[in-house]
Design a protein around this motif. Structure first.
Motif, PDB file in Angstrom:
ATOM      1  N   LEU A  76      -0.050  12.726  -4.881  1.00  0.00           N
ATOM      2  CA  LEU A  76       1.139  11.972  -5.281  1.00  0.00           C
ATOM      3  C   LEU A  76       1.471  10.893  -4.267  1.00  0.00           C
ATOM      4  CD1 LEU A  76       3.787  14.382  -6.861  1.00  0.00           C
ATOM      5  CD2 LEU A  76       2.958  12.221  -7.782  1.00  0.00           C
ATOM      6  N   ASN A  77       1.351  11.215  -2.989  1.00  0.00           N
ATOM      7  CA  ASN A  77       1.632  10.216  -1.962  1.00  0.00           C
ATOM      8  C   ASN A  77       0.685   9.025  -2.072  1.00  0.00           C
ATOM      9  OD1 ASN A  77       3.831  11.424  -0.779  1.00  0.00           O
ATOM     10  ND2 ASN A  77       2.637  12.550   0.738  1.00  0.00           N
ATOM     11  N   ARG A  78      -0.556   9.294  -2.443  1.00  0.00           N
ATOM     12  CA  ARG A  78      -1.504   8.198  -2.653  1.00  0.00           C
ATOM     13  C   ARG A  78      -1.051   7.306  -3.817  1.00  0.00           C
ATOM     14  NH1 ARG A  78      -7.887   9.539  -1.808  1.00  0.00           N
ATOM     15  NH2 ARG A  78      -7.811   9.780   0.473  1.00  0.00           N
ATOM     16  N   VAL A  79      -0.609   7.935  -4.886  1.00  0.00           N
ATOM     17  CA  VAL A  79      -0.122   7.162  -6.032  1.00  0.00           C
ATOM     18  C   VAL A  79       1.122   6.376  -5.644  1.00  0.00           C
ATOM     19  CG1 VAL A  79       0.802   7.292  -8.373  1.00  0.00           C
ATOM     20  CG2 VAL A  79      -1.115   8.760  -7.711  1.00  0.00           C
ATOM     21  N   TYR A  80       2.078   7.044  -4.965  1.00  0.00           N
ATOM     22  CA  TYR A  80       3.294   6.356  -4.542  1.00  0.00           C
ATOM     23  C   TYR A  80       2.956   5.107  -3.728  1.00  0.00           C
ATOM     24  CZ  TYR A  80       5.795  10.769  -5.559  1.00  0.00           C
ATOM     25  OH  TYR A  80       6.321  11.894  -6.159  1.00  0.00           O
ATOM     26  N   LEU A  81       2.058   5.263  -2.780  1.00  0.00           N
ATOM     27  CA  LEU A  81       1.713   4.155  -1.899  1.00  0.00           C
ATOM     28  C   LEU A  81       1.045   3.022  -2.671  1.00  0.00           C
ATOM     29  CD1 LEU A  81       1.741   3.114   0.989  1.00  0.00           C
ATOM     30  CD2 LEU A  81      -0.466   4.227   1.358  1.00  0.00           C
ATOM     31  N   CYS A  82       0.159   3.361  -3.589  1.00  0.00           N
ATOM     32  CA  CYS A  82      -0.515   2.349  -4.403  1.00  0.00           C
ATOM     33  C   CYS A  82       0.494   1.564  -5.227  1.00  0.00           C
ATOM     34  CB  CYS A  82      -1.538   3.024  -5.316  1.00  0.00           C
ATOM     35  SG  CYS A  82      -2.401   1.886  -6.423  1.00  0.00           S
ATOM     36  N   VAL A  83       1.409   2.263  -5.866  1.00  0.00           N
ATOM     37  CA  VAL A  83       2.411   1.607  -6.705  1.00  0.00           C
ATOM     38  C   VAL A  83       3.332   0.744  -5.843  1.00  0.00           C
ATOM     39  CG1 VAL A  83       4.370   1.986  -8.250  1.00  0.00           C
ATOM     40  CG2 VAL A  83       2.313   3.396  -8.464  1.00  0.00           C
ATOM     41  N   TYR A  84       3.760   1.286  -4.711  1.00  0.00           N
ATOM     42  CA  TYR A  84       4.689   0.553  -3.855  1.00  0.00           C
ATOM     43  C   TYR A  84       4.068  -0.728  -3.308  1.00  0.00           C
ATOM     44  CZ  TYR A  84       7.730  -0.682  -0.004  1.00  0.00           C
ATOM     45  OH  TYR A  84       8.554  -1.375   0.846  1.00  0.00           O
TER      46      TYR A  84
ATOM     47  N   GLY B  13      16.392  -5.483   0.550  1.00  0.00           N
ATOM     48  CA  GLY B  13      16.972  -4.537  -0.392  1.00  0.00           C
ATOM     49  C   GLY B  13      16.002  -4.120  -1.474  1.00  0.00           C
ATOM     50  N   TYR B  14      15.256  -5.080  -2.014  1.00  0.00           N
ATOM     51  CA  TYR B  14      14.274  -4.757  -3.057  1.00  0.00           C
ATOM     52  C   TYR B  14      13.207  -3.804  -2.532  1.00  0.00           C
ATOM     53  CZ  TYR B  14      10.116  -5.305  -5.966  1.00  0.00           C
ATOM     54  OH  TYR B  14       8.999  -5.049  -6.720  1.00  0.00           O
ATOM     55  N   LEU B  15      12.669  -4.109  -1.367  1.00  0.00           N
ATOM     56  CA  LEU B  15      11.616  -3.265  -0.806  1.00  0.00           C
ATOM     57  C   LEU B  15      12.122  -1.846  -0.545  1.00  0.00           C
ATOM     58  CD1 LEU B  15      10.032  -5.834   1.661  1.00  0.00           C
ATOM     59  CD2 LEU B  15       9.076  -5.049  -0.502  1.00  0.00           C
TER      60      LEU B  15
ATOM     61  N   ALA C 226       5.371  -4.469  -4.078  1.00  0.00           N
ATOM     62  CA  ALA C 226       5.901  -5.212  -2.940  1.00  0.00           C
ATOM     63  C   ALA C 226       5.119  -6.483  -2.643  1.00  0.00           C
ATOM     64  CB  ALA C 226       5.907  -4.323  -1.695  1.00  0.00           C
ATOM     65  N   SER C 227       3.972  -6.640  -3.241  1.00  0.00           N
ATOM     66  CA  SER C 227       3.088  -7.756  -2.888  1.00  0.00           C
ATOM     67  C   SER C 227       3.564  -9.064  -3.519  1.00  0.00           C
ATOM     68  CB  SER C 227       1.663  -7.468  -3.351  1.00  0.00           C
ATOM     69  OG  SER C 227       1.584  -7.510  -4.763  1.00  0.00           O
ATOM     70  N   PRO C 228       3.433 -10.173  -2.797  1.00  0.00           N
ATOM     71  CA  PRO C 228       3.734 -11.478  -3.404  1.00  0.00           C
ATOM     72  C   PRO C 228       2.914 -11.746  -4.651  1.00  0.00           C
ATOM     73  CG  PRO C 228       3.567 -11.682  -1.016  1.00  0.00           C
ATOM     74  CD  PRO C 228       3.135 -10.277  -1.354  1.00  0.00           C
TER      75      PRO C 228
ATOM     76  N   GLN D 171       5.969   8.120   4.747  1.00  0.00           N
ATOM     77  CA  GLN D 171       7.043   7.336   5.318  1.00  0.00           C
ATOM     78  C   GLN D 171       6.541   6.388   6.404  1.00  0.00           C
ATOM     79  OE1 GLN D 171      10.206   9.916   6.505  1.00  0.00           O
ATOM     80  NE2 GLN D 171      10.747  10.448   4.413  1.00  0.00           N
ATOM     81  N   SER D 172       5.642   6.864   7.281  1.00  0.00           N
ATOM     82  CA  SER D 172       5.137   6.003   8.341  1.00  0.00           C
ATOM     83  C   SER D 172       4.354   4.831   7.770  1.00  0.00           C
ATOM     84  CB  SER D 172       4.257   6.806   9.304  1.00  0.00           C
ATOM     85  OG  SER D 172       3.135   7.334   8.616  1.00  0.00           O
ATOM     86  N   HIS D 173       3.556   5.103   6.734  1.00  0.00           N
ATOM     87  CA  HIS D 173       2.813   4.010   6.089  1.00  0.00           C
ATOM     88  C   HIS D 173       3.781   2.992   5.501  1.00  0.00           C
ATOM     89  CE1 HIS D 173      -1.189   5.669   6.485  1.00  0.00           C
ATOM     90  NE2 HIS D 173      -0.774   6.830   6.016  1.00  0.00           N
ATOM     91  N   CYS D 174       4.832   3.463   4.863  1.00  0.00           N
ATOM     92  CA  CYS D 174       5.749   2.549   4.182  1.00  0.00           C
ATOM     93  C   CYS D 174       6.547   1.706   5.165  1.00  0.00           C
ATOM     94  CB  CYS D 174       6.696   3.322   3.262  1.00  0.00           C
ATOM     95  SG  CYS D 174       5.891   3.823   1.737  1.00  0.00           S
ATOM     96  N   ARG D 175       6.884   2.278   6.354  1.00  0.00           N
ATOM     97  CA  ARG D 175       7.588   1.465   7.333  1.00  0.00           C
ATOM     98  C   ARG D 175       6.744   0.272   7.745  1.00  0.00           C
ATOM     99  NH1 ARG D 175       8.575   6.561   9.923  1.00  0.00           N
ATOM    100  NH2 ARG D 175      10.608   7.386   9.324  1.00  0.00           N
ATOM    101  N   LEU D 176       5.467   0.510   7.986  1.00  0.00           N
ATOM    102  CA  LEU D 176       4.555  -0.558   8.367  1.00  0.00           C
ATOM    103  C   LEU D 176       4.429  -1.578   7.242  1.00  0.00           C
ATOM    104  CD1 LEU D 176       2.436  -1.865  10.182  1.00  0.00           C
ATOM    105  CD2 LEU D 176       0.747  -0.302   9.200  1.00  0.00           C
ATOM    106  N   ILE D 177       4.243  -1.080   6.031  1.00  0.00           N
ATOM    107  CA  ILE D 177       4.061  -1.993   4.903  1.00  0.00           C
ATOM    108  C   ILE D 177       5.342  -2.749   4.595  1.00  0.00           C
ATOM    109  CG2 ILE D 177       3.500  -2.103   2.443  1.00  0.00           C
ATOM    110  CD1 ILE D 177       1.149  -1.609   4.276  1.00  0.00           C
ATOM    111  N   LEU D 178       6.495  -2.108   4.797  1.00  0.00           N
ATOM    112  CA  LEU D 178       7.771  -2.777   4.570  1.00  0.00           C
ATOM    113  C   LEU D 178       7.862  -4.037   5.412  1.00  0.00           C
ATOM    114  CD1 LEU D 178      10.676  -2.932   3.533  1.00  0.00           C
ATOM    115  CD2 LEU D 178      11.346  -1.401   5.379  1.00  0.00           C
TER     116      LEU D 178
END
Length: 820
Positions: free
Chosen positions: A800-808, A721-723, A812-814, A2-9
């Motif tokens: 799994l968290n590594r996979v989730y983060l890679c996919v996300y 919303g998409y992110l 999310a990337s332009p 979650q902390s990684h995703c907030r930053l990446i969001l």
């Protein structure tokens, strides 16, 4: 996680905003269309002295030479076959010319001399030379002019085009050296010591700007084999190879001198020290040649093709396509069986207490996503979705929403005719009761007293479904009169055509007045084609688009309809109008005029004299040189923004998503904050979710005179919303009660080797187009999630968290959001 995703969001939101996203514009009464080049008056090919001039771009023609004569065949326009004698030395097309003698002239020089001339173009302009210019300088060189003198002449020419080249008469010696560093050494930010060294030679008078360039070119070649700067020599050599390919081997010159610089620079800019394939692809596309083997695709090429032609690749799809090649793939897809959404609705209704009356739009969405994810007829699935955004009906209509099975059948109808003929498709659309409800042609009555026929469908079948607002050349550009586009129709045409669509209403066993107005409903009237009711059909003269249907006695609705649809179908606008929109939906938002012309030509004639062959049209769009040649990723005019529904479908297919209930309960996704701001068959208007000519206001896209249709449903809320939506469903699944979940089992085994994990995701989602910078960032983020030594549950969770983060981060990337 979650902390990684907030930053990446926050990071991704910033990156996406940099793309110049903008909110939706207001609805207008007419579709937006972009400005196009002026029309060119057509005339037969002309031959004067040693020059033959043709009426179309180079890519429209096939050129052959048997040693005695040159044959030029027009594959698109009306030039036909032109046989040219051996004394013809130059072929002029509307975009480029071909010098037929340049190769012999170049052969008269030594390899060293030819390379030196080509490198002057690179040094002064960082562009490929044009054949006409190169021919001129070969003559000057053989007449005794020195390379240093030619260099001085190049510098004078560069100053004339200062906007493109960056040179000016008043520039400092240091600035001059910096430009040469960029062009010759591929170093836009040179070291100051180097700049000072070369500048001092100019300041002291030991070298002129013309002679200095030659010295720096010779210096660049000395780096060959150097472990640190060897790439400089390779880069220069590769630009030389591409330059000779363009000017000598192909004999090409741009007609417009400014194009010779700007477009020649664009080609040279794609060359790297290790690769010239993108530059060669651009040259091939200019000529209309595909530079890849359609039956021996790499995995990356297969993935890119599947992103254009399906709802997204799976690992199995990529493998199958690389094994069978495109020809076999098309053959299989064109005969793949169709599963009817209406049958799903009927089966579902049979399980409901109130039967058909209890069906709703969510049942259609279930069937849509089940087929989008699992359907073997993926080409049909993708093309149907594209057609649904041209021939629009919508659940957002308060009447249409009451007929969910009818909408399902309408979508089936688009799918059935997506591989048939456009004329059949047009008739099926016109007679479908859901279209009749949506555009109010159902129960449309003839004129009487103050009543006039409803004009809604008559207007939209022209404006949106067939010919558009303005007359078009075959390449999609406007036909102009007095500098202004010529309208295809006027209010009188609408009124005349509206009479054709009178006297059509619900299907049933009889044609009583009661049934016409909706009484005694047939149980299948929501999907059976509308039938004619002569009593309500106009019998007066019908004038439209230069066609006249005489007064009828008795009324003959079928005859009127046939004449009207034949007139629309045979209008010259249909090929470029429909062809360009399908290109935009599948491949690129900004196809070149040549691309549009080639596709429109196939619509006009599939090669066997058949007009409107949808299979031929679809294939032409997907195998065209602009679709298949490897893209120049840095070019903003290449590709298209992936719309939200496509992004979701890509994820669902790439990661083998399955429904826990078996029903694929993905429902309304309209909300831009909690959903995707887009749901299939829920367009807000007949103009679709977005217009084909939409330009985000006050954006770099507008400045570049490009369009980006999907940007019309992109705003700050939908970006966030998409992110948020993807961050949630990647982990938890989507749909009612998290009904549809991804299967990451094939990816967790790679979690301990982040580079391999990223590469697998890159192939599936981005066709190996991920930049090294983004790849390194994602690998770094994955490595920040530590995998413990025990217990096993903690190890599995970390993987799994590594996979989730890679996919996300990929989704999310332009770089993913723009399909190229």
């Amino acid at each position: 996680m979650q902390s990684h995703c907030r930053l990446i969001l926050l990071t991704c939101l910033y990156l996406i905003c940099l793309m110049g996203l903008s909110g939706c514009g207001n609805e207008q009464s007419k579709s937006e269309q972009t400005e196009s080049p002026p029309a060119v008056a057509m005339s037969p090919p002309t031959i004067s002295n040693n020059v033959a001039s043709f009426n179309g771009p180079r890519s429209n023609y096939t050129i052959t030479n048997n040693g005695l004569e040159t044959n030029v065949v027009d594959n698109v326009g009306s030039d036909g076959i032109t046989k040219l004698s051996s004394n013809i030395s130059l072929l002029n097309f509307t975009d480029v010319s071909i010098n037929l003698t340049i190769k012999n002239k170049a052969d008269s020089l030594s390899a060293t001399e030819l390379n030196a001339l080509v490198e002057l173009y690179i040094a002064y302009f960082n562009r490929v030379p044009d054949a006409e210019g190169l021919s001129y300088w070969i003559d000057r060189l053989k007449a005794g002019m020195t390379f240093d003198q030619i260099g001085e002449s190049f510098y004078s020419a560069a100053i004339l085009y200062s906007t493109q080249t960056g040179y000016s008469a008043s520039m400092s010696n240091a600035d001059f050296v910096r430009i040469i560093y960029r062009n010759v050494l591929g170093r836009p930010s040179p070291d100051q010591d180097g700049v000072d060294y070369w500048s001092q030679l100019l300041d002291s008078g030991k070298a002129s700007r013309g002679t200095l360039v030659r010295t720096m070119l010779n210096s660049a070649h000395t780096f060959m084999g150097d472990p640190t700067y060897g790439w400089v020599a390779r880069l220069l050599d590769n630009k030389n190879i591409v330059g000779k390919d363009f000017s000598v081997t192909r004999g090409l010159s741009y007609i417009n001198p400014s194009d010779s610089i700007s477009k020649g620079m664009s080609i040279a800019a794609t060359v790297t020290a290790d690769d010239i394939s993108v530059a060669q692809g651009l040259i091939d596309a200019l000529i209309g040649i595909i530079n890849i083997n359609l039956n021996q695709l790499s995995a990356a090429q297969a993935s890119r093709f599947l992103h254009q032609s399906t709802f997204g690749p799976t690992v199995g799809d990529i493998t199958n396509l690389t094994n069978m090649g495109l020809n076999n793939w098309f053959a299989n897809q064109f005969i793949a069986s169709q599963s009817l959404h209406r049958n799903y609705m009927d089966r579902t209704a049979a399980t409901l207490p109130k039967g058909l009356s209890e069906l709703n739009q969510n049942h259609f969405f279930e069937s849509f996503w089940q087929q989008a994810i699992n359907g073997e007829d993926q080409l049909r699935q993708r093309v149907t979705f594209a057609l649904s955004q041209i021939f629009v009906i919508s659940f957002q209509d308060s009447s249409v929403v009451n007929y969910p099975r009818g909408v399902a059948d309408y979508y089936d109808m688009l799918a059935t005719h997506s591989f048939a003929n456009f004329r059949q498709l047009l008739e099926a659309v016109s007679l479908h009761p859901m279209m009749g409800i949506y555009l109010t042609s159902l129960r449309n009555q003839k004129e009487a007293g103050t009543r006039v026929p409803d004009e809604n469908y008559a207007r939209e079948v022209m404006q949106l479904f067939t010919i558009g607002l303005y007359k078009l050349n075959i390449d999609g550009s406007y036909i102009l009169e007095n500098g202004k586009p010529v309208e295809t129709y006027n209010s009188n045409d609408i009124a005349g055509l509206a009479k054709v669509f009178t006297g059509w209403s619900w299907a049933g066993p009889d044609k009583t007045n009661t049934r016409f107005f909706g009484g005694t409903p047939d149980p299948n009237r929501d999907w059976l084609p509308m039938q004619s009711y002569p009593n309500y059909h106009s019998t007066s003269v019908k004038n439209f688009l230069g066609t006249t249907i005489p007064a009828q006695a008795p009324a003959n609705p079928e005859a009127s309809l046939k004449i009207a649809l034949d007139t629309l179908f045979n209008h010259p606008n249909v090929g470029p109008f429909i062809g360009k929109q399908l290109i935009q939906r599948l491949v690129t938002s900004n196809p070149s005029p040549q691309y549009v012309a080639r596709v429109a030509a196939v619509f006009n004639n599939n090669g066997q004299g058949v007009r409107g062959d949808m299979k031929a049209l679809i294939r032409a769009i997907l195998v065209d040189a602009e679709a298949r040649n490897d893209p120049m990723l840095s070019d903003a005019g290449v590709g298209k923004l992936r719309e939200p529904v496509i992004r979701l479908a890509n994820w669902l297919r790439a990661f083998s998503s399955r429904s826990t209930s078996g029903f694929y309960r993905i429902t309304n996704l309209d909300d831009p904050l909690s959903g995707l701001a887009q749901t299939p068959m829920r367009s807000p208007s007949v103009f679709n979710f977005y217009r084909p000519g939409y330009v985000p206001p006050n954006s770099s896209i507008a400045t570049a005179q490009l369009v980006s249709p999907e940007m019309q449903i992109t705003a700050e809320t939908s970006v966030v919303g998409y992110l948020n939506f993807m961050r949630d469903i990647i982990v938890n699944g989507t749909g009612t009660a998290r009904d549809v979940k991804a299967d990451y089992s094939a990816f967790t085994s790679l979690a301990t080797t982040p580079d391999q994990l990223v590469d697998k995701v890159n192939l599936l989602l981005m066709s190996n187009q991920m930049s090294s910078n983004l790849r390194n960032q994602i690998i770094s983020a994955i490595n920040s999630i530590a995998i413990p030594n025990s217990p096993q549950t903690a190890i599995d969770t970390a993987k799994l968290n590594r996979v989730y983060l890679c996919v996300y981060l990929s989704l999310a990337s332009p770089e993913y959001l723009v399909q190229k």
